[in-house]
Design a protein around this motif. Structure first.
Motif, mmCIF file in Angstrom:
data_model
loop_
_atom_site.group_PDB
_atom_site.id
_atom_site.type_symbol
_atom_site.label_atom_id
_atom_site.label_comp_id
_atom_site.label_asym_id
_atom_site.label_seq_id
_atom_site.Cartn_x
_atom_site.Cartn_y
_atom_site.Cartn_z
ATOM 1 N N UNK A 138 0.531 -1.182 -0.509
ATOM 2 C CA UNK A 138 -0.393 0.090 0.093
ATOM 3 C C UNK A 138 0.537 1.067 -0.274
ATOM 4 N N UNK A 139 2.267 1.113 0.777
ATOM 5 C CA UNK A 139 2.660 2.545 1.404
ATOM 6 C C UNK A 139 3.826 2.450 -0.428
ATOM 7 N N UNK A 164 12.789 3.602 2.176
ATOM 8 C CA UNK A 164 14.329 3.367 3.461
ATOM 9 C C UNK A 164 13.961 1.941 3.949
ATOM 10 N N UNK A 165 12.604 2.486 4.619
ATOM 11 C CA UNK A 165 11.619 2.041 5.028
ATOM 12 C C UNK A 165 11.394 0.137 4.607
ATOM 13 N N UNK A 166 10.860 -0.107 3.458
ATOM 14 C CA UNK A 166 11.194 -1.383 2.899
ATOM 15 C C UNK A 166 12.811 -1.643 2.424
ATOM 16 N N UNK A 226 10.987 -1.006 12.087
ATOM 17 C CA UNK A 226 11.816 0.364 11.878
ATOM 18 C C UNK A 226 11.028 0.456 9.880
ATOM 19 N N UNK A 227 10.971 -0.364 9.458
ATOM 20 C CA UNK A 227 10.644 -0.547 7.986
ATOM 21 C C UNK A 227 8.856 -0.040 8.100
ATOM 22 N N UNK A 264 7.140 3.663 6.383
ATOM 23 C CA UNK A 264 5.638 3.359 5.483
ATOM 24 C C UNK A 264 4.775 3.931 6.268
ATOM 25 N N UNK A 265 4.519 4.257 7.690
ATOM 26 C CA UNK A 265 3.421 5.109 8.017
ATOM 27 C C UNK A 265 3.746 7.167 8.135
#
Length: 169
Positions: A50-51, A75-77, A87-88, A92-93
């Motif tokens: 989704x992100x 970076x989260x991915x 942290x990932x 996304x959040x």
């Protein structure tokens, strides 16, 4: 952010990117709702999808905002892929919450400006192990994603693109 009164000529890439962006919001609702419930389904991965849909296809004129929101997801991915899942998820959040804040200025959905704080609270409750708080925040957040998703799908696709000449490249 687009100007709805301007209808730029759209090609297949524009149509695809707008549809993927809107699908990102549609997927964000159930994925966020199910995150704290430990369902056994790949909910965390769905949240990243989704992100990523939103990040790769967002239409914001100002390059610095666009790049910041995109970088948060990428970076989260990477953090997720290297084993730092929470942290990932925070990355996304950041993207999803930031875009909800942006969409508030289009739709004036009550509560939508609080979505970044709700997602931050959800993330914190999941990290610190407060399942009831996480489930409550996930429910409120998912409802806001549903409302903004319905609002996005109800408007014409060209509204998301706006004036192509205003984009900072």
């Amino acid at each position: 952010m687009a100007d709805p009164h301007i209808k730029s000529e759209m090609d297949w890439i524009d149509y695809t990117s707008v549809i993927l962006y809107r699908l990102g919001f549609l997927l964000a609702g159930p994925s966020v709702l199910l995150l704290p419930w430990q369902t056994g389904y790949p909910v965390l991965e769905l949240c990243f999808v989704a992100a990523a849909f939103c990040a790769c296809c967002l239409h914001i004129y100002m390059k610095s905002f666009r790049m910041t929101l995109q970088a948060a997801t990428w970076v989260g991915l990477l953090c997720y892929l290297f084993g730092f899942e929470m942290i990932g998820l925070g990355g996304a959040f950041v993207t999803l919450g930031g875009l909800c804040f942006k969409e508030y200025f289009c739709f004036k959905v009550p509560g939508l400006p609080a979505q970044p704080l709700l997602l931050a609270g959800l993330w914190g409750a999941m990290v610190l192990g407060f399942p009831v708080v996480a489930q409550t925040l996930a429910g409120i957040s998912a409802l806001l994603f549903l409302v903004v998703s319905v609002a996005k799908w109800r408007m014409p696709l060209h509204y998301d693109i706006g004036d192509k000449s205003k984009y900072e490249i």
